[in-house]
Design an enzyme around this catalytic site. Structure first.
Site, PDB file in Angstrom:
ATOM      1  N   SER A 183     -20.982  41.843   4.925  1.00  0.00           N
ATOM      2  CA  SER A 183     -21.928  40.655   5.265  1.00  0.00           C
ATOM      3  C   SER A 183     -21.805  40.711   7.062  1.00  0.00           C
ATOM      4  O   SER A 183     -22.530  39.475   7.263  1.00  0.00           O
ATOM      5  CB  SER A 183     -21.039  39.517   4.656  1.00  0.00           C
ATOM      6  OG  SER A 183     -19.501  39.480   5.198  1.00  0.00           O
ATOM      7  N   ASN A 243     -10.300  33.604   3.225  1.00  0.00           N
ATOM      8  CA  ASN A 243     -11.084  32.548   2.329  1.00  0.00           C
ATOM      9  C   ASN A 243     -10.923  31.284   3.234  1.00  0.00           C
ATOM     10  O   ASN A 243     -12.122  30.529   3.112  1.00  0.00           O
ATOM     11  CB  ASN A 243     -10.256  32.454   1.193  1.00  0.00           C
ATOM     12  CG  ASN A 243     -10.271  33.660   0.242  1.00  0.00           C
ATOM     13  OD1 ASN A 243     -10.923  34.572   0.556  1.00  0.00           O
ATOM     14  ND2 ASN A 243      -9.192  33.729  -0.942  1.00  0.00           N
ATOM     15  N   THR A 277     -54.073   5.081   0.448  1.00  0.00           N
ATOM     16  CA  THR A 277     -53.339   5.109  -0.587  1.00  0.00           C
ATOM     17  C   THR A 277     -54.386   6.151  -1.542  1.00  0.00           C
ATOM     18  O   THR A 277     -55.569   6.036  -1.613  1.00  0.00           O
ATOM     19  CB  THR A 277     -52.876   3.812  -1.590  1.00  0.00           C
ATOM     20  OG1 THR A 277     -54.240   3.222  -2.073  1.00  0.00           O
ATOM     21  CG2 THR A 277     -52.054   3.182  -0.504  1.00  0.00           C
ATOM     22  N   HIS A 278     -53.653   7.015  -2.104  1.00  0.00           N
ATOM     23  CA  HIS A 278     -54.578   7.856  -2.884  1.00  0.00           C
ATOM     24  C   HIS A 278     -55.547   8.790  -2.327  1.00  0.00           C
ATOM     25  O   HIS A 278     -56.521   9.261  -2.717  1.00  0.00           O
ATOM     26  CB  HIS A 278     -55.225   7.331  -4.055  1.00  0.00           C
ATOM     27  CG  HIS A 278     -54.278   6.409  -4.955  1.00  0.00           C
ATOM     28  ND1 HIS A 278     -53.718   6.785  -6.093  1.00  0.00           N
ATOM     29  CD2 HIS A 278     -54.103   4.908  -4.804  1.00  0.00           C
ATOM     30  CE1 HIS A 278     -52.943   5.835  -6.686  1.00  0.00           C
ATOM     31  NE2 HIS A 278     -52.983   4.630  -5.709  1.00  0.00           N
ATOM     32  N   SER A 286     -60.070  32.221  14.953  1.00  0.00           N
ATOM     33  CA  SER A 286     -60.604  33.352  13.940  1.00  0.00           C
ATOM     34  C   SER A 286     -60.749  34.620  14.769  1.00  0.00           C
ATOM     35  O   SER A 286     -61.799  34.551  15.663  1.00  0.00           O
ATOM     36  CB  SER A 286     -61.705  32.862  13.249  1.00  0.00           C
ATOM     37  OG  SER A 286     -62.553  33.707  12.506  1.00  0.00           O
ATOM     38  N   LYS A 311     -64.277  28.836  15.449  1.00  0.00           N
ATOM     39  CA  LYS A 311     -63.109  28.217  14.651  1.00  0.00           C
ATOM     40  C   LYS A 311     -61.813  27.836  15.612  1.00  0.00           C
ATOM     41  O   LYS A 311     -61.518  28.687  16.438  1.00  0.00           O
ATOM     42  CB  LYS A 311     -62.312  29.364  13.530  1.00  0.00           C
ATOM     43  CG  LYS A 311     -63.422  29.587  12.488  1.00  0.00           C
ATOM     44  CD  LYS A 311     -63.563  28.170  11.567  1.00  0.00           C
ATOM     45  CE  LYS A 311     -62.412  27.724  10.861  1.00  0.00           C
ATOM     46  NZ  LYS A 311     -61.979  28.778   9.730  1.00  0.00           N
ATOM     47  N   ASN A 362     -58.052  26.660  14.316  1.00  0.00           N
ATOM     48  CA  ASN A 362     -57.414  26.527  13.110  1.00  0.00           C
ATOM     49  C   ASN A 362     -56.000  25.969  13.327  1.00  0.00           C
ATOM     50  O   ASN A 362     -55.344  26.176  14.264  1.00  0.00           O
ATOM     51  CB  ASN A 362     -57.127  27.733  12.504  1.00  0.00           C
ATOM     52  CG  ASN A 362     -58.408  28.446  12.033  1.00  0.00           C
ATOM     53  OD1 ASN A 362     -59.445  27.624  11.637  1.00  0.00           O
ATOM     54  ND2 ASN A 362     -58.510  29.622  11.772  1.00  0.00           N
ATOM     55  N   GLU A 382     -50.117  24.217   9.115  1.00  0.00           N
ATOM     56  CA  GLU A 382     -49.980  25.093   7.938  1.00  0.00           C
ATOM     57  C   GLU A 382     -48.806  25.568   7.640  1.00  0.00           C
ATOM     58  O   GLU A 382     -48.285  25.619   6.640  1.00  0.00           O
ATOM     59  CB  GLU A 382     -51.157  26.035   7.779  1.00  0.00           C
ATOM     60  CG  GLU A 382     -52.652  25.178   7.760  1.00  0.00           C
ATOM     61  CD  GLU A 382     -53.775  26.239   8.017  1.00  0.00           C
ATOM     62  OE1 GLU A 382     -54.587  26.244   7.197  1.00  0.00           O
ATOM     63  OE2 GLU A 382     -54.036  26.892   9.082  1.00  0.00           O
ATOM     64  N   GLN A 432     -19.832  34.599  -0.466  1.00  0.00           N
ATOM     65  CA  GLN A 432     -20.337  35.403   0.698  1.00  0.00           C
ATOM     66  C   GLN A 432     -21.878  35.288   0.894  1.00  0.00           C
ATOM     67  O   GLN A 432     -22.574  35.369   1.785  1.00  0.00           O
ATOM     68  CB  GLN A 432     -19.958  36.925   0.555  1.00  0.00           C
ATOM     69  CG  GLN A 432     -20.543  37.621   1.697  1.00  0.00           C
ATOM     70  CD  GLN A 432     -19.999  39.046   1.777  1.00  0.00           C
ATOM     71  OE1 GLN A 432     -18.811  39.433   1.727  1.00  0.00           O
ATOM     72  NE2 GLN A 432     -20.703  40.045   1.479  1.00  0.00           N
ATOM     73  N   LYS A 439     -24.277  32.418   3.504  1.00  0.00           N
ATOM     74  CA  LYS A 439     -24.724  32.209   4.586  1.00  0.00           C
ATOM     75  C   LYS A 439     -26.265  32.531   4.917  1.00  0.00           C
ATOM     76  O   LYS A 439     -26.728  32.105   5.789  1.00  0.00           O
ATOM     77  CB  LYS A 439     -23.849  32.952   5.682  1.00  0.00           C
ATOM     78  CG  LYS A 439     -22.463  32.346   5.804  1.00  0.00           C
ATOM     79  CD  LYS A 439     -21.421  32.990   6.476  1.00  0.00           C
ATOM     80  CE  LYS A 439     -20.587  33.760   5.604  1.00  0.00           C
ATOM     81  NZ  LYS A 439     -20.081  33.291   4.358  1.00  0.00           N
TER      82      LYS A 439
HETATM   83  N1  ARG Z   1     -16.877  38.724   3.624  1.00  0.00           N
HETATM   84  C1  ARG Z   1     -16.302  37.868   2.770  1.00  0.00           C
HETATM   85  C2  ARG Z   1     -16.871  36.435   2.856  1.00  0.00           C
HETATM   86  O1  ARG Z   1     -17.811  36.398   3.803  1.00  0.00           O
HETATM   87  C3  ARG Z   1     -14.831  37.590   3.222  1.00  0.00           C
HETATM   88  C4  ARG Z   1     -13.946  36.843   2.291  1.00  0.00           C
HETATM   89  C5  ARG Z   1     -13.325  37.710   1.631  1.00  0.00           C
HETATM   90  N2  ARG Z   1     -12.214  37.289   0.827  1.00  0.00           N
HETATM   91  C6  ARG Z   1     -11.966  37.903  -0.238  1.00  0.00           C
HETATM   92  N3  ARG Z   1     -11.092  37.347  -1.067  1.00  0.00           N
HETATM   93  N4  ARG Z   1     -12.327  39.141  -0.539  1.00  0.00           N
HETATM   94  O2  ARG Z   1     -16.869  35.677   2.211  1.00  0.00           O
END
Ligand code: ARG
Length: 458
Positions: A24, A111, A156-157, A278, A284, A286, A291, A323, A326
């Protein structure tokens, strides 16, 4: 010795394909500052409770600063063998401090560490989003002040409905973005909770002091249930929902202005610097920014969906699925940040074409509803007045004219003795002047709202 933080239990290395699949670092490297700050607070606490010495905590703190500088300079080598930013930083610390570095992870787990870092990141992202929303609100308020007396057709509409003051129109968006800001404030409460100290899932048998870490990191409270901590991503879903709502508000505005900038409407003059041309059609100009704002909304909503599906059906406590959170989070924030960064100056620099608006403002029977209300004020039952005005509109439309073009006799028929006065009160300027309810487009109401917003956003 294995580079893995969990190497002890394993024989042999991890398959390269697994390292590639499970890393990750490509995404969570963005959390390095938050990881360092959280680790520094954790180390300081470990010293306070005697799990490490004060000198060791100081060395850890300084080494973490140096690692942060290295990361910022781009000289930190990343390796998928070290999986994530947390392991990279811890291993860099151990490389510098040896056994002292090997004490940092006392009383915590990745964790609770991961989610602590994300909470710190989200807290900043909320504050940044709020600032950008305030900038956008200020741009709308600026336009409201500039165009205060200009009258726009309200729709409206997408059909002409009733006239509204331009200031009233701009302030409608200020209200929407205010609710978005309030949602962020609310989300911040649930985001700003300390997770660290929940350790892997059950807490720790070591004498850690979570309250001390909370205070150091500026969290409002300490998460009460360790088992809840590592699976709790509610705050992320809330934040990405809030971002989705912002994107939806932006998309409606963008669509409206894209339409308003067409030759057919021609209500607006978009700034050249915020449009593109364009490659083949020389004339043009734009509205690409509008958009793309509309289009990027799909990405943000997609991220929300991704998070909801990610969390669905996860048993307690930590699962590696998490994981994946993110990538969606960062993309949603980056997308909305990008939209807001261009929206505020685009609003500030766009001008209404007052001449075009004025030339067409009497079209479309914008005064019909006010006419009906004036008949109601004269004692005509609402449904009777509605029908009478409907008949007048039909007649005017048949003659390709306006209500005010009809003969006085037509008004005399519905308002005996007041036909001339009723006819004389037609037209959008009179209609605007007639409004009086709280929150309406009445000039005094709009002026009061505008003054209040100026003060609130100062
Ligand atoms: N790379 C993991 C994450 O971002 C780390 C957590 C890992 N924990 C585990 N029990 N393997 O979630």
């Amino acid at each position: 010795m294995s580079q893995k933080t969990w190497g002890g239990r394993f024989t042999g290395g991890t398959d390269r394909r697994v390292e590639e699949f499970t890393e990750s670092i490509g995404v969570d490297r963005r959390l390095y500052r938050h990881d360092i700050v959280a680790s520094q607070a954790h180390a300081a606490m470990l010293a306070e409770v005697g799990l490490i010495s004060v000198a060791e905590a100081a060395q850890i703190g300084e080494a973490l600063d140096a690692i942060g500088t290295e990361i910022e300079a781009g000289t930190m080598p990343y390796s998928i063998a070290l999986e994530d930013i947390h392991t990279h930083i811890e291993q860099a610390l151990i490389a510098r401090l040896g056994d002292i570095g090997r004490k940092l992870h006392t009383g915590r787990s990745r964790n609770d560490q991961v989610v602590t870092d994300v909470r710190l990141w989200v807290r900043e992202a909320i504050d940044r989003t709020d600032e950008l929303l305030a900038d956008l609100q200020r741009a709308f308020v600026g336009s409201a002040g500039r165009d205060e007396g200009v009258i726009l057709p309200g729709y409206t509409h997408l059909q002409r409905a009733q006239p509204v003051l331009a200031a009233h129109y701009y302030l409608a968006y200020v209200e929407k973005f205010q609710r978005d800001r309030e949602r962020l404030t609310d989300c911040r409460k649930r985001a700003n909770v300390l997770s660290l100290g929940a350790a892997a899932l059950a807490g720790s048998s070591l004498p850690i002091d979570r309250e001390s870490v909370r205070a150091k990191l500026g969290f409002d409270s300490v998460a009460r249930n360790s088992l809840d901590v590592s699976s709790d991503r509610d705050f992320l879903v809330e934040f990405v929902f809030d971002l989705s709502m912002i994107a939806i508000h932006l998309s409606g505005w963008a669509e409206e202005w894209a339409i308003w900038s067409t030759t057919e409407f021609n209500f607006l003059e978009l700034p050249d610097a915020f449009c593109t041309g364009s490659s083949i059609m020389p004339h043009k100009k734009n509205p690409d920014v509008l958009e793309l704002t509309r289009g990027k909304t799909g990405r943000v909503i997609g991220a929300l969906q991704q998070l909801l599906v990610l969390l669905k059906g996860l048993p307690l406590a930590y699962n590696r699925d998490l994981q994946e959170d993110k990538a969606a989070l960062f993309d949603a924030f980056d997308t909305v940040e990008g939209c807001l960064l261009v929206a505020a100056p685009l609003v500030a620099q766009t001008k209404l074409r007052r001449d075009v608006l004025a030339a067409r403002i009497e079209d479309g029977f914008l005064d019909a509803t006010t006419l009906m209300e004036s008949l109601i004020s004269r004692g005509v039952p609402m449904r009777t007045a509605h029908e009478a005005v409907g008949v007048l509109v039909k007649k005017a439309e048949g003659a390709r004219g306006r209500l005010a073009d009809l003969p006085v006799a037509d008004f005399e028929a519905v308002a005996p003795g007041a036909g001339a006065a009723v006819r004389g009160s037609l037209g959008v300027a009179n209609a605007i002047a007639a409004f009086r309810s709280y929150g309406s487009t009445a000039p005094v109401e709009v002026a009061a709202q505008l003054a209040a917003w100026r003060e609130r956003l100062a």
